[in-house]
Enzyme design. Structure first.
Site, PDB file in Angstrom:
ATOM      1  N   ARG A  77     -46.655  21.601  52.660  1.00 34.16           N
ATOM      2  CA  ARG A  77     -46.639  20.167  52.344  1.00 34.16           C
ATOM      3  C   ARG A  77     -46.747  19.325  53.628  1.00 34.16           C
ATOM      4  NH1 ARG A  77     -41.478  19.152  48.868  1.00 34.16           N
ATOM      5  NH2 ARG A  77     -42.221  17.000  49.032  1.00 34.16           N
ATOM      6  N   GLN A 108     -38.553   7.045  48.025  1.00 35.29           N
ATOM      7  CA  GLN A 108     -38.112   8.405  47.724  1.00 35.29           C
ATOM      8  C   GLN A 108     -39.035   9.412  48.416  1.00 35.29           C
ATOM      9  OE1 GLN A 108     -37.200   8.762  43.236  1.00 35.29           O
ATOM     10  NE2 GLN A 108     -38.329   6.855  43.405  1.00 35.29           N
ATOM     11  N   ASN A 109     -40.137   8.891  48.962  1.00 35.90           N
ATOM     12  CA  ASN A 109     -41.149   9.768  49.567  1.00 35.90           C
ATOM     13  C   ASN A 109     -40.714  10.245  50.942  1.00 35.90           C
ATOM     14  OD1 ASN A 109     -42.479   9.086  47.253  1.00 35.90           O
ATOM     15  ND2 ASN A 109     -43.886   7.656  48.247  1.00 35.90           N
ATOM     16  N   HIS A 126     -34.677  10.001  50.738  1.00 33.50           N
ATOM     17  CA  HIS A 126     -34.704  11.468  50.638  1.00 33.50           C
ATOM     18  C   HIS A 126     -35.182  12.144  51.919  1.00 33.50           C
ATOM     19  CE1 HIS A 126     -35.014  10.824  46.002  1.00 33.50           C
ATOM     20  NE2 HIS A 126     -33.813  10.594  46.455  1.00 33.50           N
ATOM     21  N   CYS A 158     -28.093  27.670  68.203  1.00 33.85           N
ATOM     22  CA  CYS A 158     -27.073  28.467  67.505  1.00 33.85           C
ATOM     23  C   CYS A 158     -27.647  29.613  66.666  1.00 33.85           C
ATOM     24  CB  CYS A 158     -26.244  27.563  66.606  1.00 33.85           C
ATOM     25  SG  CYS A 158     -27.155  26.996  65.152  1.00 33.85           S
ATOM     26  N   GLY A 195     -44.908   3.571  41.386  1.00 27.69           N
ATOM     27  CA  GLY A 195     -45.264   4.987  41.440  1.00 27.69           C
ATOM     28  C   GLY A 195     -44.101   5.937  41.354  1.00 27.69           C
ATOM     29  N   THR A 196     -43.116   5.617  40.517  1.00 28.64           N
ATOM     30  CA  THR A 196     -42.023   6.563  40.308  1.00 28.64           C
ATOM     31  C   THR A 196     -41.765   6.744  38.817  1.00 28.64           C
ATOM     32  OG1 THR A 196     -39.735   7.154  40.818  1.00 28.64           O
ATOM     33  CG2 THR A 196     -40.201   4.801  40.522  1.00 28.64           C
ATOM     34  N   ASN A 221     -47.424   1.183  37.665  1.00 24.52           N
ATOM     35  CA  ASN A 221     -47.614   2.597  37.353  1.00 24.52           C
ATOM     36  C   ASN A 221     -48.724   2.720  36.306  1.00 24.52           C
ATOM     37  OD1 ASN A 221     -47.213   5.331  36.349  1.00 24.52           O
ATOM     38  ND2 ASN A 221     -45.168   5.236  37.247  1.00 24.52           N
TER      39      ASN A 221
END
Ligand code: BV8
Length: 258
Positions: A77, A108-109, A126, A158, A195-196, A221
């Site tokens: 991705r 949210q993208n 996100h 680590c 667009g959600t 949308n």
């Protein structure tokens, strides 16, 4: 010969509401990046990933079970996103910010395309797939050795596996991002929901929260969503066509973002 989708007529009442709005914000999802060639979550799975359910790959459990599989999915991705350019929808939101400095994009993208289009006020609910961090202490790393065919890269400090700096399902969102988003939703006069499918929480509760505080909700949308019966204005069409038309109708030809 399919002609370019027509922009819907922008209702005069909405134009008036946007022109006198003190504060505006936008909540965006995968749909705004569809016209940039970034697959939406619901059709993200093509080719070798078709057999995987994204809801299963984007979880701490999946990473614990098979860090290499999850790493490779994000690497795939990340490559797609690296090839993508912001589209007219992203640029239109950046233009709104240029004309209305307080305008905030809540996304949210994880693709960083809003910032690439020139939007400065962006809250990433996100996270961002372009950033990589240590899975043990969250330290962001600039470089990583991705050459091992058998395992995900490890933290040079680590030895823990590295992971994308995104929020997986069952992981809490960054506090500061959620607080900024909630404040913007509470204070805005108009919230553009672009667009959600509005099915992932807590992001999906922001439009209801904003409406509860008196904001007008505008859904952009091409298809109905579970939110559609709880919005004030519906503009059916691809955001790369609808948003530029909205900006021109309300603010005329505003200068493109810097
Ligand atoms: C959490 C990053 C505490 C990773 C993502 C309340 C009720 C029910 C469930 C829950 C709840 N509260 C919490 C949950 C659980 C869960 C959740 O919501 N599950 C859903 C599936 C029911 N939420 C969480 O786990 C959140 N964390 O709550 O922590 C906790 C702790 C322990 C246990 C429980 C809770 C974390 C959520 C964040 C997950 N990470 N992304 C990655 O990207 O890999 S979510 C990811 O999926 C995206 O970021 C986005 O949010 C979502 C995809 O949705 P959309 O963006 O809407 O995209 P989609 O493809 O679905 O739809 C595209 C839309 O675009 C369509 O409507 C289409 O018509 C439209 N479109 C298409 N083309 C265009 C277009 N629109 C305009 N123009 C076009 N051209």
């Amino acid at each position: 010969m399919s002609s370019a989708p027509e922009a819907p007529v922008i209702p005069a009442a909405l134009i008036g509401r946007l022109r006198k709005a003190r504060s505006m914000a936008a909540l965006t999802g995968a749909g705004i990046s569809a016209e940039s060639g970034v697959p939406t979550f619901r059709d993200a799975q093509t080719g070798m990933w078709a057999k995987f359910d994204p809801l299963e790959l984007a979880t701490p459990d999946a990473f614990r079970r098979n860090a290499k599989l999850v790493w490779d999915w994000y690497a795939w991705r990340r490559e797609l996103v690296a090839q993508a350019q912001p589209n007219a929808g992203h640029r239109a939101l950046a233009a709104i910010e240029a004309a209305n400095p307080g305008f905030l994009v809540i996304t949210q993208n994880v693709d960083g395309l809003h910032q690439a289009a020139g939007s400065a006020n962006v809250v990433e609910l996100h996270g961002n797939i372009r950033r990589v961090k240590c899975s043990r202490d969250g330290t962001i790393v600039a470089t990583w050795d991705d050459s091992s065919p058998r395992e995900a890269p490890r933290c040079a400090q680590c030895g823990a596996f590295l992971r994308p700096d995104v929020v997986w399902f069952e992981e809490t969102l960054p506090d500061d991002a959620l607080v900024r988003a909630e404040h913007a939703a509470r204070d805005c006069d108009v919230l553009l929901v672009v667009g959600t499918a509005a099915e992932v929480y807590p992001a999906a509760m922001l439009p209801t929260y904003a409406r509860h505080h008196g904001a007008a909700i505008v859904e952009i949308n091409p298809s109905p969503t579970r939110l559609s019966d709880r919005v004030d204005y519906t503009l059916r069409g691809p955001s790369g066509v609808v948003l530029p038309a909205l900006v021109t109708a309300v603010w005329g030809d505003v200068p493109a973002a810097r």
